[in-house]
Design an enzyme around this catalytic site. Structure first.
Site, mmCIF file in Angstrom:
data_model
loop_
_atom_site.group_PDB
_atom_site.id
_atom_site.type_symbol
_atom_site.label_atom_id
_atom_site.label_comp_id
_atom_site.label_asym_id
_atom_site.label_seq_id
_atom_site.Cartn_x
_atom_site.Cartn_y
_atom_site.Cartn_z
ATOM 1 N N GLU A 1 29.729 31.795 40.151
ATOM 2 C CA GLU A 1 28.814 30.659 40.191
ATOM 3 C C GLU A 1 29.634 29.427 39.861
ATOM 4 O O GLU A 1 30.664 29.525 39.202
ATOM 5 C CB GLU A 1 27.697 30.840 39.164
ATOM 6 C CG GLU A 1 28.039 30.406 37.732
ATOM 7 C CD GLU A 1 29.119 31.241 37.063
ATOM 8 O OE1 GLU A 1 29.294 32.402 37.457
ATOM 9 O OE2 GLU A 1 29.801 30.728 36.154
ATOM 10 N N LYS B 1 39.626 25.826 33.929
ATOM 11 C CA LYS B 1 38.896 26.983 34.460
ATOM 12 C C LYS B 1 39.838 28.086 34.938
ATOM 13 O O LYS B 1 39.522 29.271 34.851
ATOM 14 C CB LYS B 1 37.980 26.551 35.608
ATOM 15 C CG LYS B 1 36.797 25.700 35.173
ATOM 16 C CD LYS B 1 35.787 26.501 34.374
ATOM 17 C CE LYS B 1 34.528 25.715 34.067
ATOM 18 N NZ LYS B 1 33.665 26.428 33.099
ATOM 19 N N SER C 1 39.842 18.548 29.628
ATOM 20 C CA SER C 1 39.635 19.837 30.304
ATOM 21 C C SER C 1 39.797 19.781 31.810
ATOM 22 O O SER C 1 40.060 20.793 32.446
ATOM 23 C CB SER C 1 38.251 20.370 29.949
ATOM 24 O OG SER C 1 37.268 19.398 30.256
#
Lengths: 276, 417
Positions: free
Chosen positions: B126, B104, B393
């Protein structure tokens, strides 16, 4: 002449602004909402906006979010929303009806079929929050071709450079959003709103109505001085909500409660007389 | 659908469309903001100083490049069960080693440096699993920006370690009580904040969804993953990978891995959606397998919904995949057939979570465990000289409490049966 044009023409001869009231279709159930809507013209609503409930109302504050949830829980669908309009038309063929909501339920219903069914039911136009001019090919242009109005929202962030593209395909009237924010959460600055309405009127001959944040007859009167119409949504929806019982069901007070507020708002709007 | 484009990497068009998907379905209040964001991003892309700032922070702050690691024992276990001569060589792209523990941060870095260029002082985001929220809170701390993170109340409860992390980093976490109280509702609430605070606020979207230019912009920031894999595979194996596998919620880690390979016809590409309790259970988050095209959160894409166009509530064991939509470029890659979309259930993800921990000493995020679950099946059906890259990830530390509860519950169930 469309119903919307006829209505604004009539109000011009009466020398006053329009009162537009919003109610969510099917809140909290179909029959109650039909009774509420049928009582609106008598109470003083000049144009009726009917909300098409959606699970994800991104531009709405808590009042209208909850109304949509109540309506969906009560089984409301887009088909039933068109039924509401059809039943209203049995007693009232003059009051313009605008359907307001979000695009996905219409897209899933099918745009062409939706426009045909809406027209047949007696709908006059649409306000679809998540369809800016950049997406005019989706619903706006097909609606205009079908002879229905597509009412555009102009906002405090719509500057003079952008305004012409916002107004280009709008029809019926222009809806000025008086605040940056979601519905029903802040009271607008009335002087700033008047200036913005004047600015928009330099770009268009269409009537300009103002909504978001109008809660009382006094607010309505303040807005009506500069605008051709005043939209009240969250306050009406709150009046309905406050009339429900502990389980969220309608009571015998539901229709009178909404009508009483609409009468107060109508008095506010009608207290301002305008030169024609 | 059979209309194959000459290139899969030229999208979106100037209106933000990938085929019929994407677009700019937002309220008028936001439209000028989105146009100015698009302009600022185009200018930044052309500015070598912006690229240099990203590269420097990637190296010194995030710790890039992330390793491409040969998962030897996982490969051995696959080969032990595979038919003779089968069992692809499985590599893991170690995005979980990035600062903040997931991919991210790649996207957040790009957006925060853009926000600084635009003079925005207040950042909103969010978050579902909390990984995007943590990354945003981290970079806001790093660059001295105010940070507000919207998180569904259900997710706040199941991802408490990340909530505490965000608060330590100086962010305000606002639990969202509307709707299903998960990622979709957090996004609604962030949009409501943005429409209210238009002058000073930058909305840092965490995935390859939302109105144009977000899907393309977030993809660009995440594409560092795939670009590194290209180089690393050449170095380690002397060739491009033969296949890529990544999990899909909104699909940003997948898009970042896939995009630099879309025009390499020899590379098979697999996205793995969250099948929750199973695709036929009604409780899943597989938008492509179980949804259809619709419009939500600024773009047209595959969505889970009912027959009346009302958005359905997604379900996944993994908060990061618990979203009823998918990035619009994925929808297009699905319809063109370039990427194959599969799914893995909660149970399969949980098994892979344990398997990787045991075999490789790497605790994967539950999100990434979905990719692993399908990867081991796909690897077993491919030859030994086949090189497969799985995007790891995120790290699984955030999931430990939830996993231990689930394992305790299943043990109890087993004992009772």
């Amino acid at each position: 002449m469309s119903r919307i044009e006829r209505r604004f023409e009539l109000l011009r001869t009466e020398g006053r602004s329009a009162l537009l009231t919003f109610i969510t279709a099917g809140d909290p159930d179909y029959d109650t909402s039909l009774a509420v809507i049928k009582a609106l013209p008598e109470a003083g609503a000049d144009i009726i906006e009917i909300g098409m409930p959606f699970t994800d109302p991104m531009a709405d504050g808590p009042a209208i979010q909850l109304a949509a949830q109540r309506a969906l829980k009560g089984g409301q669908t887009l088909v039933r929303t068109l039924d509401l309009v059809r039943e209203l038309r049995e007693q009232d063929d003059d009051t313009p009806v605008i359907l307001m909501g979000y695009y996905n339920p219409i897209y899933i219903y099918g745009v062409d079929r939706f426009l045909a069914d809406a027209k047949e039911a007696g709908v006059d136009g649409f306000i679809v929050v998540d369809l800016p001019p950049e997406e005019d090919g989706e619903l706006c242009l097909p609606a205009l071709r079908a002879g229905l109005s597509f009412v555009r929202l102009a906002t405090p962030t719509t500057d003079d450079a952008r305004l012409p593209s916002v107004l280009a395909n709008t029809s019926g009237f222009v809806y000025y959003v008086s605040i940056t924010g979601v519905t029903g959460t802040a009271v607008p600055d009335f002087d700033a709103v008047a200036a913005s309405v004047a600015r928009i009127k330099r770009h268009t001959d269409l009537p300009v109505v103002v909504g978001f944040g109008v809660r009382s007859g006094d607010h309505a009167a303040a807005i009506a001085r500069g605008a051709d119409g005043v939209v009240v949504g969250s306050a009406v929806v709150d009046a309905l909500r406050n009339s429900l019982d502990a389980e969220g069901r309608a009571t015998e007070n539901t229709v009178p409660a909404v009508s009483a507020l609409v009468r107060e708002l109508a008095e506010g709007v009608r207290s301002v007389s305008k030169d024609t | 659908m059979s209309n194959k484009p000459n290139s899969y990497t030229t999208g979106p068009d100037e209106h933000g469309h990938f085929g019929i998907f994407g677009g700019r379905f937002v309220a008028e209040t936001l439209m000028p903001l989105i146009l100015s964001l698009e302009k600022a991003y185009e200018e930044a892309k052309a500015d070598p100083d912006y690229a240099a700032a990203i590269a420097s922070q990637q190296k010194h702050y995030i710790g890039r490049p992330s390793p491409l690691y040969y998962a030897e024992r996982l490969t051995e276990e696959v080969r032990a069960k595979a038919p003779e001569g089968q069992g692809a060589k499985i590599y893991l792209k170690r995005e979980e080693l990035n600062h903040t523990g997931s991919h991210k941060v790649n996207n957040v870095l790009g957006q925060i440096l853009l926000a600084l260029r635009m003079g925005k002082k207040r950042i909103i985001a969010e978050t579902g699993a909390g990984q995007h929220g943590v990354a945003t809170a981290t970079l806001c701390a790093r660059f001295g920006l105010q940070c507000v993170v919207y998180m569904g109340a259900v997710d706040v409860a199941r991802q408490m370690p990340n909530v505490v992390r965000m608060q330590l980093l100086g962010a305000e976490v606002r639990p969202v009580q509307s709707g299903a109280r998960t990622l979709k509702d957090a996004m609604n609430e962030a949009l409501r904040d943005w429409v209210t605070n238009v002058a000073d606020t930058f909305y840092c979207i965490g995935t390859v969804a939302g109105p144009h230019p977000y899907p393309a912009m977030v993809r660009d920031f995440q594409s560092v993953i795939g670009r590194e894999v290209r180089e690393q595979a050449q170095t380690l194996e002397g060739k491009l990978p033969d296949s890529l596998v990544a999990c899909i919620g909104g699909g940003s880690n997948a898009m970042g891995l896939f995009h630099p390979f879309l025009d390499d016809a020899s590379v098979e590409i697999f996205g793995v959606e969250a099948a929750g309790h199973g695709l036929h259970s009604g409780a899943h988050a597989a938008s492509i397998a179980g949804g259809r095209p619709g419009v939500l959160h600024g773009n047209r894409t595959y969505l889970l919904m009912d027959g009346d166009g009302q958005i359905a509530e997604a379900h996944s064991i993994s908060a990061g995949l618990d979203y009823p939509g998918i990035g619009p470029e994925h929808s297009w890659l699905h319809e063109t057939g370039r990427v194959t979309y599969l799914s893995a259930t909660d149970t399969e993800a949980l098994a892979s979570f344990q398997q990787l921990s045991r075999l490789e000493g790497i605790i994967p995020a539950l999100e990434s465990a979905h990719a692993l679950a399908r990867a081991v099946d796909l690897a077993a059906e491919r030859p030994r000289d086949h090189v497969m890259v799985v995007n790891l990830s995120g790290r699984g530390d955030k999931d430990i409490d939830q996993v231990s509860e689930l394992l305790a519950a299943s043990k109890k169930e087993g004992a009772g049966a």
